[in-house]
Write a protein that holds these residues in place. Structure first.
Motif, PDB file in Angstrom:
ATOM      1  N   SER A  11       0.810  -1.216   0.000  1.00  0.00           N
ATOM      2  CA  SER A  11       0.000   0.000   0.000  1.00  0.00           C
ATOM      3  C   SER A  11       0.843   1.265   0.000  1.00  0.00           C
ATOM      4  CB  SER A  11      -0.952   0.006   1.191  1.00  0.00           C
ATOM      5  OG  SER A  11      -0.225  -0.004   2.392  1.00  0.00           O
ATOM      6  N   ASP A  12       2.144   1.145   0.252  1.00  0.00           N
ATOM      7  CA  ASP A  12       3.036   2.306   0.208  1.00  0.00           C
ATOM      8  C   ASP A  12       3.614   2.529  -1.193  1.00  0.00           C
ATOM      9  OD1 ASP A  12       2.680   2.866   2.892  1.00  0.00           O
ATOM     10  OD2 ASP A  12       4.354   1.593   3.503  1.00  0.00           O
ATOM     11  N   ASP A  13       3.358   1.599  -2.088  1.00  0.00           N
ATOM     12  CA  ASP A  13       3.857   1.716  -3.456  1.00  0.00           C
ATOM     13  C   ASP A  13       3.125   2.859  -4.168  1.00  0.00           C
ATOM     14  OD1 ASP A  13       4.914   1.298  -5.990  1.00  0.00           O
ATOM     15  OD2 ASP A  13       3.587  -0.383  -6.429  1.00  0.00           O
ATOM     16  N   PRO A  14       3.847   3.823  -4.748  1.00  0.00           N
ATOM     17  CA  PRO A  14       3.185   4.959  -5.405  1.00  0.00           C
ATOM     18  C   PRO A  14       2.297   4.537  -6.569  1.00  0.00           C
ATOM     19  CG  PRO A  14       5.583   5.283  -5.355  1.00  0.00           C
ATOM     20  CD  PRO A  14       5.296   3.970  -4.726  1.00  0.00           C
ATOM     21  N   HIS A  15       2.668   3.485  -7.290  1.00  0.00           N
ATOM     22  CA  HIS A  15       1.825   3.020  -8.400  1.00  0.00           C
ATOM     23  C   HIS A  15       0.491   2.496  -7.876  1.00  0.00           C
ATOM     24  CE1 HIS A  15       5.854   2.796 -10.298  1.00  0.00           C
ATOM     25  NE2 HIS A  15       5.186   3.368 -11.275  1.00  0.00           N
ATOM     26  N   PHE A  16       0.543   1.763  -6.774  1.00  0.00           N
ATOM     27  CA  PHE A  16      -0.682   1.264  -6.156  1.00  0.00           C
ATOM     28  C   PHE A  16      -1.546   2.437  -5.692  1.00  0.00           C
ATOM     29  CE2 PHE A  16      -3.124  -0.003  -2.428  1.00  0.00           C
ATOM     30  CZ  PHE A  16      -3.826  -1.090  -2.918  1.00  0.00           C
ATOM     31  N   GLN A  17      -0.927   3.433  -5.073  1.00  0.00           N
ATOM     32  CA  GLN A  17      -1.678   4.591  -4.585  1.00  0.00           C
ATOM     33  C   GLN A  17      -2.316   5.368  -5.725  1.00  0.00           C
ATOM     34  OE1 GLN A  17       1.184   6.693  -2.200  1.00  0.00           O
ATOM     35  NE2 GLN A  17       0.958   5.302  -0.469  1.00  0.00           N
ATOM     36  N   HIS A  18      -1.613   5.537  -6.843  1.00  0.00           N
ATOM     37  CA  HIS A  18      -2.172   6.244  -8.000  1.00  0.00           C
ATOM     38  C   HIS A  18      -3.338   5.463  -8.603  1.00  0.00           C
ATOM     39  CE1 HIS A  18       1.873   8.463  -8.473  1.00  0.00           C
ATOM     40  NE2 HIS A  18       1.007   9.247  -7.880  1.00  0.00           N
ATOM     41  N   ALA A  19      -3.175   4.153  -8.727  1.00  0.00           N
ATOM     42  CA  ALA A  19      -4.246   3.324  -9.276  1.00  0.00           C
ATOM     43  C   ALA A  19      -5.481   3.365  -8.376  1.00  0.00           C
ATOM     44  CB  ALA A  19      -3.762   1.887  -9.457  1.00  0.00           C
ATOM     45  N   ARG A  20      -5.258   3.319  -7.077  1.00  0.00           N
ATOM     46  CA  ARG A  20      -6.367   3.367  -6.117  1.00  0.00           C
ATOM     47  C   ARG A  20      -7.084   4.717  -6.193  1.00  0.00           C
ATOM     48  NH1 ARG A  20     -10.152   1.135  -3.267  1.00  0.00           N
ATOM     49  NH2 ARG A  20     -10.318   1.745  -1.108  1.00  0.00           N
ATOM     50  N   ALA A  21      -6.315   5.795  -6.277  1.00  0.00           N
ATOM     51  CA  ALA A  21      -6.918   7.129  -6.373  1.00  0.00           C
ATOM     52  C   ALA A  21      -7.729   7.268  -7.659  1.00  0.00           C
ATOM     53  CB  ALA A  21      -5.833   8.203  -6.310  1.00  0.00           C
ATOM     54  N   LEU A  22      -7.199   6.750  -8.760  1.00  0.00           N
ATOM     55  CA  LEU A  22      -7.919   6.806 -10.033  1.00  0.00           C
ATOM     56  C   LEU A  22      -9.218   6.018  -9.936  1.00  0.00           C
ATOM     57  CD1 LEU A  22      -8.075   7.614 -13.012  1.00  0.00           C
ATOM     58  CD2 LEU A  22      -6.785   5.532 -13.527  1.00  0.00           C
ATOM     59  N   SER A  23      -9.146   4.818  -9.376  1.00  0.00           N
ATOM     60  CA  SER A  23     -10.331   3.977  -9.230  1.00  0.00           C
ATOM     61  C   SER A  23     -11.401   4.660  -8.375  1.00  0.00           C
ATOM     62  CB  SER A  23      -9.942   2.635  -8.608  1.00  0.00           C
ATOM     63  OG  SER A  23     -11.068   1.866  -8.321  1.00  0.00           O
ATOM     64  N   LEU A  24     -10.987   5.229  -7.249  1.00  0.00           N
ATOM     65  CA  LEU A  24     -11.938   5.921  -6.375  1.00  0.00           C
ATOM     66  C   LEU A  24     -12.527   7.157  -7.044  1.00  0.00           C
ATOM     67  CD1 LEU A  24     -10.048   5.626  -2.968  1.00  0.00           C
ATOM     68  CD2 LEU A  24     -12.153   4.428  -3.646  1.00  0.00           C
ATOM     69  N   SER A  25     -11.706   7.895  -7.786  1.00  0.00           N
ATOM     70  CA  SER A  25     -12.192   9.093  -8.478  1.00  0.00           C
ATOM     71  C   SER A  25     -13.206   8.739  -9.563  1.00  0.00           C
ATOM     72  CB  SER A  25     -11.020   9.852  -9.110  1.00  0.00           C
ATOM     73  OG  SER A  25     -10.126  10.298  -8.122  1.00  0.00           O
ATOM     74  N   VAL A  26     -12.874   7.748 -10.371  1.00  0.00           N
ATOM     75  CA  VAL A  26     -13.792   7.331 -11.439  1.00  0.00           C
ATOM     76  C   VAL A  26     -15.094   6.816 -10.819  1.00  0.00           C
ATOM     77  CG1 VAL A  26     -14.165   5.639 -13.281  1.00  0.00           C
ATOM     78  CG2 VAL A  26     -12.029   6.908 -13.164  1.00  0.00           C
ATOM     79  N   GLY A  27     -14.976   6.040  -9.744  1.00  0.00           N
ATOM     80  CA  GLY A  27     -16.180   5.540  -9.076  1.00  0.00           C
ATOM     81  C   GLY A  27     -17.056   6.657  -8.538  1.00  0.00           C
ATOM     82  N   ALA A  28     -16.444   7.675  -7.957  1.00  0.00           N
ATOM     83  CA  ALA A  28     -17.203   8.813  -7.414  1.00  0.00           C
ATOM     84  C   ALA A  28     -17.871   9.607  -8.526  1.00  0.00           C
ATOM     85  CB  ALA A  28     -16.283   9.708  -6.591  1.00  0.00           C
ATOM     86  N   ILE A  29     -17.166   9.813  -9.622  1.00  0.00           N
ATOM     87  CA  ILE A  29     -17.740  10.549 -10.754  1.00  0.00           C
ATOM     88  C   ILE A  29     -18.905   9.769 -11.352  1.00  0.00           C
ATOM     89  CG2 ILE A  29     -17.277  11.333 -13.117  1.00  0.00           C
ATOM     90  CD1 ILE A  29     -14.371  11.971 -12.087  1.00  0.00           C
ATOM     91  N   ARG A  30     -18.723   8.458 -11.509  1.00  0.00           N
ATOM     92  CA  ARG A  30     -19.806   7.626 -12.040  1.00  0.00           C
ATOM     93  C   ARG A  30     -21.024   7.689 -11.120  1.00  0.00           C
ATOM     94  NH1 ARG A  30     -19.163   3.837 -15.804  1.00  0.00           N
ATOM     95  NH2 ARG A  30     -20.562   2.421 -14.721  1.00  0.00           N
ATOM     96  N   ARG A  31     -20.796   7.625  -9.816  1.00  0.00           N
ATOM     97  CA  ARG A  31     -21.905   7.676  -8.860  1.00  0.00           C
ATOM     98  C   ARG A  31     -22.638   9.015  -8.994  1.00  0.00           C
ATOM     99  NH1 ARG A  31     -23.763   3.745  -7.276  1.00  0.00           N
ATOM    100  NH2 ARG A  31     -21.882   2.893  -6.402  1.00  0.00           N
ATOM    101  N   ALA A  32     -21.892  10.119  -9.122  1.00  0.00           N
ATOM    102  CA  ALA A  32     -22.504  11.443  -9.279  1.00  0.00           C
ATOM    103  C   ALA A  32     -23.300  11.549 -10.580  1.00  0.00           C
ATOM    104  CB  ALA A  32     -21.425  12.520  -9.236  1.00  0.00           C
ATOM    105  N   GLN A  33     -22.891  10.793 -11.592  1.00  0.00           N
ATOM    106  CA  GLN A  33     -23.599  10.782 -12.878  1.00  0.00           C
ATOM    107  C   GLN A  33     -24.789   9.827 -12.874  1.00  0.00           C
ATOM    108  OE1 GLN A  33     -20.328   9.679 -15.439  1.00  0.00           O
ATOM    109  NE2 GLN A  33     -19.856  11.810 -15.927  1.00  0.00           N
TER     110      GLN A  33
END
Length: 80
Positions: A11-33
């Motif tokens: 979970s400290d890996d920056p690639h993992f953190q970026h992928a997780r942030a992207l996934s959460l952002s896309v999920g939040a945007i989809r939910r708002a839509q």
């Protein structure tokens, strides 16, 4: 690697953190839509498969900086 061994996700890996942030952002945007997310359905169900495909398209659009209305064709071979 032993087939029964689950790969370790750091979970400290920056690639993992970026992928997780992207996934959460896309999920939040989809939910708002008003769109469904894959975790709204049972894994493996028909609805889950459709949601995964739609979610992946939104992730690709986010990564590629596509504008609204852009049509990305998945599973299409490049033309010669």
């Amino acid at each position: 690697m032993d087939k029964d061994q689950v790969p370790f996700l750091d979970s400290d890996d920056p690639h993992f953190q970026h992928a997780r942030a992207l996934s959460l952002s896309v999920g939040a945007i989809r939910r708002a839509q008003g769109k469904c997310n894959p975790n709204d359905f049972a894994v493996g169900s028909l609805e889950w498969h459709f949601a995964i495909e739609d979610f992946a398209g939104d992730v690709l659009r986010a990564l590629m900086g596509e504008t609204e209305g852009a049509d990305i064709q998945l599973n299409e071979r490049p033309r010669d």
